[in-house]
Write an enzyme that holds these catalytic residues in place. Structure first.
Site, PDB file in Angstrom:
ATOM      1  N   ALA A   2       0.658  -1.127  -0.135  1.00  0.00           N
ATOM      2  CA  ALA A   2      -0.007   0.031  -0.099  1.00  0.00           C
ATOM      3  C   ALA A   2       0.806   1.143   0.032  1.00  0.00           C
ATOM      4  O   ALA A   2       0.217   2.455  -0.303  1.00  0.00           O
ATOM      5  CB  ALA A   2      -0.945   0.091   0.975  1.00  0.00           C
ATOM      6  N   LYS A   3       2.134   1.188   0.447  1.00  0.00           N
ATOM      7  CA  LYS A   3       2.960   2.257   0.472  1.00  0.00           C
ATOM      8  C   LYS A   3       2.590   3.401   1.209  1.00  0.00           C
ATOM      9  O   LYS A   3       2.273   4.706   0.546  1.00  0.00           O
ATOM     10  CB  LYS A   3       3.491   2.673  -0.991  1.00  0.00           C
ATOM     11  CG  LYS A   3       4.161   1.461  -1.766  1.00  0.00           C
ATOM     12  CD  LYS A   3       4.998   1.953  -2.906  1.00  0.00           C
ATOM     13  CE  LYS A   3       5.790   0.539  -3.499  1.00  0.00           C
ATOM     14  NZ  LYS A   3       4.897  -0.476  -3.820  1.00  0.00           N
ATOM     15  N   ARG A   4       1.970   3.311   2.419  1.00  0.00           N
ATOM     16  CA  ARG A   4       1.285   4.674   3.100  1.00  0.00           C
ATOM     17  C   ARG A   4       2.306   5.347   3.978  1.00  0.00           C
ATOM     18  O   ARG A   4       3.277   4.847   4.116  1.00  0.00           O
ATOM     19  CB  ARG A   4       0.202   4.028   3.949  1.00  0.00           C
ATOM     20  CG  ARG A   4      -1.210   3.404   3.075  1.00  0.00           C
ATOM     21  CD  ARG A   4      -1.539   4.432   2.244  1.00  0.00           C
ATOM     22  NE  ARG A   4      -2.984   3.658   1.478  1.00  0.00           N
ATOM     23  CZ  ARG A   4      -3.215   3.525   0.328  1.00  0.00           C
ATOM     24  NH1 ARG A   4      -2.045   3.707  -0.540  1.00  0.00           N
ATOM     25  NH2 ARG A   4      -4.438   2.977   0.002  1.00  0.00           N
TER      26      ARG A   4
END
Length: 215
Positions: free
Chosen positions: A44-46
């Site tokens: 998700a690369k949050r």
């Protein structure tokens, strides 16, 4: 086809978000099904300001029930700490990626080293407190071994094998930790192995074989 041949799945949330609410509903069902067999790392690369990250972590870890996720470190500790609070979950901080543009920032000088090394050193520091943090380190190039020397124990999520040109042998030998463990990600090489359902199983099995035993 692959559930008995891998130790985790890593769906990318963006491909489901592109389909709107129906896509996210499909992702929810897929994670629920996969979690019956193997862990799920939701790519998700949050990473945002604290309140926003808290909501992101709630969605990923509580609503979708992913076992782990990937995080952007650019905004610093307070943007990631809401994820670290989930002691039964795991987090992979982007350290050294394998995409062509990674050198734009990751190789720039920072604190007598380069930015990617500085980020990974900080992730090592955070992990000493939270014990649920690994880093993303690409399989291509020659830096994987350098990064491993920074910490013998930290778990690496290693993309770049297959379509991007990295090899399984190199990724494992240079990236495994003190427990001989590395999470080596192979996505497009297997996902797009066949163009139709009839050819899917033999094509996927061939893709797995060539990944593990590259010619």
């Amino acid at each position: 086809i692959t559930k008995n041949k891998c130790i985790a799945y890593k769906p990318n949330i963006s491909f489901f978000e592109a389909l709107g609410i129906d896509g996210l509903k499909s992702l929810e069902k897929i994670i629920a099904y996969i979690n019956k067999h193997v862990p799920v790392i939701l790519d998700a690369k949050r990473g945002d300001i604290g309140n926003t990250s808290t909501m992101q972590a709630t969605f990923i870890f509580e609503h979708l029930n992913a076992d782990a996720t990937s995080l952007h470190p650019y905004m610093g500790y307070d943007s990631l700490e809401p994820f670290f609070r989930y002691k039964d979950k795991f987090n992979f901080v982007l350290g050294l990626t394998s995409n062509p543009g990674s050198s734009n920032f990751q190789e720039q000088p920072c604190n007598n080293t380069d930015l990617s090394t500085a980020v990974i050193q900080k992730a090592i520091e955070w992990n000493s407190k939270h014990n649920n943090i690994g880093v993303v380190v690409g399989a291509t190039g020659e830096k994987l071994q350098h990064v491993r020397r920074l910490d013998p124990d930290m778990l690496f999520l290693i993309p770049g094998v297959g379509t991007q040109g990295g090899t399984y042998t190199h990724a494992y030998n240079k990236g495994k930790n003190s427990n001989n463990l590395a999470l080596i990600n192979v996505s497009r090489h297997i996902l797009y192995a066949a163009s139709n359902k009839k050819e899917l199983e033999p094509a996927v099995l061939t893709a797995i074989k060539t990944t593990l035993n590259p010619v």
